[in-house]
Enzyme design. Structure first.
Site: not given
Length: 370
Positions: A243, A247
């Protein structure tokens, strides 16, 4: 008798199901900073203080008058510098008329994306939502939003849906890349398929939508592109490797996009907005507790949405970092590595997933003893 009034069921926000918090739980550094921004740190208020002192016939040579004048001059200089800095970085604003805009939102069935879609739907804007989740026709009609079932990580699906959007609403002029998923697993526990899916949804989807919708904005010589990243893209965190990495890639993508638009002859009126929020009160991190409600409060999606919509409708580029710490988190990288380690340990960022019961910890007991 008149026509029967259509009844629309109303759902109260989930906050109404929770007991009231003590008053001090609502006092955060963000609230204090906001109040200061409208008072002591505001140039207009600073000069009002000077005028009040003069109204009391305070001599200019008095220390309080000198301090007030110097402070007002400093606040005015800072404000002017900020305006000039934004003008250099982002250029002039563009005119935005929602009746002439076509808004595309990825991941707009739940969370932050759903909130923005429903707000624009209530305002009778042309809104298209791309999401893998289905929404029935009756609900879509009530919200005034067109929903398209689409995996934005699949370039062919995005191209196919784009053709439908253009036929139904017209060429998109506002793109809000909001789709995102999280798999709270350690690097060793993550499978290749899970990592790939995370990057397809969180990162590659941006490339797919940009390649598909950006040419229409360049042809129209106007548009707005919103990139929703995360403060974790700058920090990294244990058990969130895929994640945070996906990002972090968006931060570089946003900078590259801005640079390429600056080189394009029709890119001047295409505005870009980077969003790097902290922890939001959404399903994604619902069970994760913040280390300090004062320094790192959980942000409501409505606060993020409000800032995004404000910049979009003003026709401006910009960066949105909420809460306050996410705006200055880059300073952490300038500190000695020992200090960085202590800050990470105090904040609990690397143990948050384990304590929330969302991931297994590696030597959890040893880590807690350190």
């Amino acid at each position: 008798m008149g026509a029967k009034i259509k009844e629309i069921p109303a759902k109260l926000p989930k906050n109404f199901d929770k007991p009231d918090e003590p008053w001090y739980r609502y006092v955060t550094i963000d609230l204090i900073w906001k109040v200061l921004g409208y008072t002591l740190l505001h140039p207009w208020v600073s000069w009002i203080v000077v005028l009040c002192l003069r109204a009391q016939v305070t001599p200019y040579e008095n220390i309080e008058m000198r301090i007030a004048i110097v402070w007002a001059c400093v606040m005015t200089t800072v404000a002017i510098f900020g305006i000039i800095s934004d003008k250099i970085a982002f250029g002039d604003s563009r005119e935005v008329d929602l009746s002439e805009e076509v808004i595309v939102i990825t991941g707009g069935v739940e969370g932050l994306g759903a909130l923005m879609a429903e707000v624009y739907g209530m305002r009778n804007a042309n809104v298209a939502v791309l999401d893998t989740k289905k929404v029935d026709d009756e609900e879509a009609e009530e919200k005034g939003v067109l929903y398209y079932e689409c995996d934005v990580g699949d370039a062919k699906q995005v191209e196919r849906i784009a053709a439908e959007i253009i036929e139904d609403l017209g060429p998109p002029t506002i793109l809000i890349n909001n789709a995102g998923i999280v798999r709270p697993k350690s690097i060793l526990d993550s499978t290749a398929e899970e990592v790939e899916q995370t990057f397809r949804t969180n990162t590659l989807s941006h490339f797919n939508t940009l390649r598909t919708f950006l040419p229409h904005m360049l042809n129209a010589n106007r548009g707005t592109i919103v990139t929703v990243s995360s403060v974790l893209g700058q920090l990294g965190a244990a058990n969130l490797s895929s994640y945070t990495a996906s990002k972090a890639a968006l931060l570089a993508l946003h900078s590259s996009l801005r640079a390429e638009l600056a080189q394009h002859s029709n890119g001047q009126d295409i505005k870009t907005i980077l969003v790097t929020p902290g922890q939001m009160s959404t399903k994604m991190f619902a069970s994760v507790k913040t280390p300090s409600n004062f320094l790192a409060p959980i942000v409501a999606p409505v606060d993020i949405a409000k800032e995004i919509l404000r910049l979009i409708e003003k026709g401006e580029s910009g960066e949105i970092a909420v809460p306050l710490y996410s705006r200055y988190i880059q300073i952490l990288a300038l500190l000695p590595v020992g200090v960085q380690t202590l800050v990470r340990r105090w904040s609990g960022v690397d143990m948050a997933m384990v304590k929330a019961g969302l991931a297994k910890g590696v030597d959890k007991e040893a880590d807690e003893k350190r």
